[in-house]
Design a protein around this motif. Structure first.
Motif, PDB file in Angstrom:
ATOM      1  N   TRP A   1       0.961  -1.272  -0.248  1.00 17.80           N
ATOM      2  CA  TRP A   1       0.000  -0.066  -0.009  1.00 17.80           C
ATOM      3  C   TRP A   1       0.931   1.240  -0.154  1.00 17.80           C
ATOM      4  O   TRP A   1       1.673   1.427   0.789  1.00 17.80           O
ATOM      5  CB  TRP A   1      -0.892   0.085   1.344  1.00 17.80           C
ATOM      6  CG  TRP A   1      -1.931  -0.909   1.340  1.00 17.80           C
ATOM      7  CD1 TRP A   1      -1.499  -2.386   1.536  1.00 17.80           C
ATOM      8  CD2 TRP A   1      -3.220  -0.958   0.930  1.00 17.80           C
ATOM      9  NE1 TRP A   1      -2.835  -3.193   1.547  1.00 17.80           N
ATOM     10  CE2 TRP A   1      -3.661  -2.292   1.238  1.00 17.80           C
ATOM     11  CE3 TRP A   1      -4.077   0.085   0.703  1.00 17.80           C
ATOM     12  CZ2 TRP A   1      -5.190  -2.443   1.134  1.00 17.80           C
ATOM     13  CZ3 TRP A   1      -5.519  -0.024   0.726  1.00 17.80           C
ATOM     14  CH2 TRP A   1      -6.093  -1.628   0.752  1.00 17.80           C
TER      15      TRP A   1
ATOM     16  N   MET B   1      -6.403  -0.703   6.360  1.00 15.67           N
ATOM     17  CA  MET B   1      -4.687  -0.501   6.507  1.00 15.67           C
ATOM     18  C   MET B   1      -4.335   0.908   7.045  1.00 15.67           C
ATOM     19  O   MET B   1      -3.035   1.017   7.471  1.00 15.67           O
ATOM     20  CB  MET B   1      -4.303  -0.301   5.034  1.00 15.67           C
ATOM     21  CG  MET B   1      -4.070  -2.070   4.555  1.00 15.67           C
ATOM     22  SD  MET B   1      -3.380  -3.058   5.557  1.00 15.67           S
ATOM     23  CE  MET B   1      -1.570  -2.302   5.362  1.00 15.67           C
TER      24      MET B   1
ATOM     25  N   SER C   1       0.807  -4.850   3.745  1.00 12.71           N
ATOM     26  CA  SER C   1      -0.054  -5.685   4.427  1.00 12.71           C
ATOM     27  C   SER C   1       0.880  -6.983   5.261  1.00 12.71           C
ATOM     28  O   SER C   1       1.639  -7.570   4.470  1.00 12.71           O
ATOM     29  CB  SER C   1      -1.258  -6.394   3.608  1.00 12.71           C
ATOM     30  OG  SER C   1      -0.794  -7.143   2.626  1.00 12.71           O
TER      31      SER C   1
ATOM     32  N   CYS D   1      -2.364 -11.015   0.332  1.00 15.84           N
ATOM     33  CA  CYS D   1      -3.258 -10.026   0.192  1.00 15.84           C
ATOM     34  C   CYS D   1      -4.515 -10.542  -0.139  1.00 15.84           C
ATOM     35  O   CYS D   1      -5.674  -9.898   0.142  1.00 15.84           O
ATOM     36  CB  CYS D   1      -2.759  -8.777  -0.711  1.00 15.84           C
ATOM     37  SG  CYS D   1      -2.204  -9.585  -2.231  1.00 15.84           S
TER      38      CYS D   1
END
Length: 284
Positions: free
Chosen positions: A87, A120, A183, A187
């Motif tokens: 991300w 997130m 993450s 994912c």
């Protein structure tokens, strides 16, 4: 012919589905698989699964685990992408924010509550030892277009989204990426409504067999890097970097990983309890 509805984000991760659909591989097995793009991401797909709009979703691991615990009548049947999602932490190009520490206490743009961008933001805050109650604030922006508008107009201050998807927006001088936040788990998983699993297990196995045959060989498809670059308007070197760090899976997500995700979500008060592995997964 059995009609099956499947949803996913319109991103490069899901090109294998497009290729198998284009080749008519499901129709050859008497399955009319209909793909639906969900620009709103995980939260929108969770809603679609709950309401029976789709039977199958290619969805973020943490998002579907949260929603199954919250009552979504679905199960994870397989990991789709084994590697973590990277991300990017983005701000408007002309923003005064230079590093993640500058964002403490400011407003995060999220596609919706319960989405990957929402969850997130918590992971990012925890990584930097922020106070999760005082230092996080949210603005719902629905999708990537909403994030562009929200950050540009100062409605929100930062936005977490998959870094390769947003790279063209960074290249165009609209966003500036100030950090990355991977993450801490695989994912994407494939989740299926319980009712569909019970009534259509044969069709589901056929669908997974077709997609898995393609993802096993995905990186070896001739000129696949150029195909992705053209279709998703990405720079070729970015696509090659992404292909180098991305691995697909053809297996059910393991118990240890599911427990790790739940422990993290529970520690962040995103889920109220940790549930049994079998409540979240179904082995075909």
């Amino acid at each position: 012919m059995k009609k099956v509805n499947i949803g996913g984000v319109p991103e490069h991760f899901n090109l294998a589905w497009y290729l198998t659909l284009k080749e008519g591989e499901y129709k050859a097995q008497d399955i009319n698989l209909r793909w639906h793009d969900y620009y709103g991401g995980t939260g929108a797909m969770c809603k679609a699964l709950r309401e029976g709009e789709i039977d199958i979703a290619v969805i973020l691991t943490e998002g579907i685990i949260k929603d199954i615990i919250a009552g979504n009548p679905s199960k994870i049947v397989q990991t789709f992408v084994e590697t973590p999602l990277v991300w990017g932490v983005h701000v408007a190009h002309n923003s005064t924010y230079k590093k993640v520490e500058d964002l403490k206490g400011t407003k995060a743009a999220i596609s919706r509550y319960g989405s990957g961008s929402h969850l997130m933001a918590y992971i990012n805050a925890e990584n930097h030892n922020w106070n999760l109650e005082k230092d996080l604030d949210f603005e719902v922006i629905k999708n990537l277009d909403g994030a562009v508008e929200g950050l540009t107009n100062g409605i929100a201050d930062y936005f977490l989204w998959e870094k390769f998807t947003t790279k063209p927006i960074v290249d165009d001088g609209i966003f500036r990426r100030i950090d990355n936040c991977p993450s801490p788990w695989p994912c994407f998983v494939i989740a299926v409504r319980n009712e569909f699993i019970e009534k259509n297990e044969r069709d589901l196995k056929v669908i997974l067999e077709i997609i898995n045959n393609t993802t096993r060989e995905f990186k070896n498809i001739p000129s696949i890097d150029k195909t992705i670059a053209n279709r998703y308007e990405q720079q070729l070197e970015d696509v090659q970097e992404w292909l180098g760090i991305t691995e697909w899976s053809q297996e059910l997500i393991d118990k240890k990983t599911v427990m790790n995700v739940q422990k993290e979500l529970h520690a962040l008060n995103i889920i109220p309890e940790i549930v049994d592995y079998k409540k979240l997964t179904h082995k075909l």
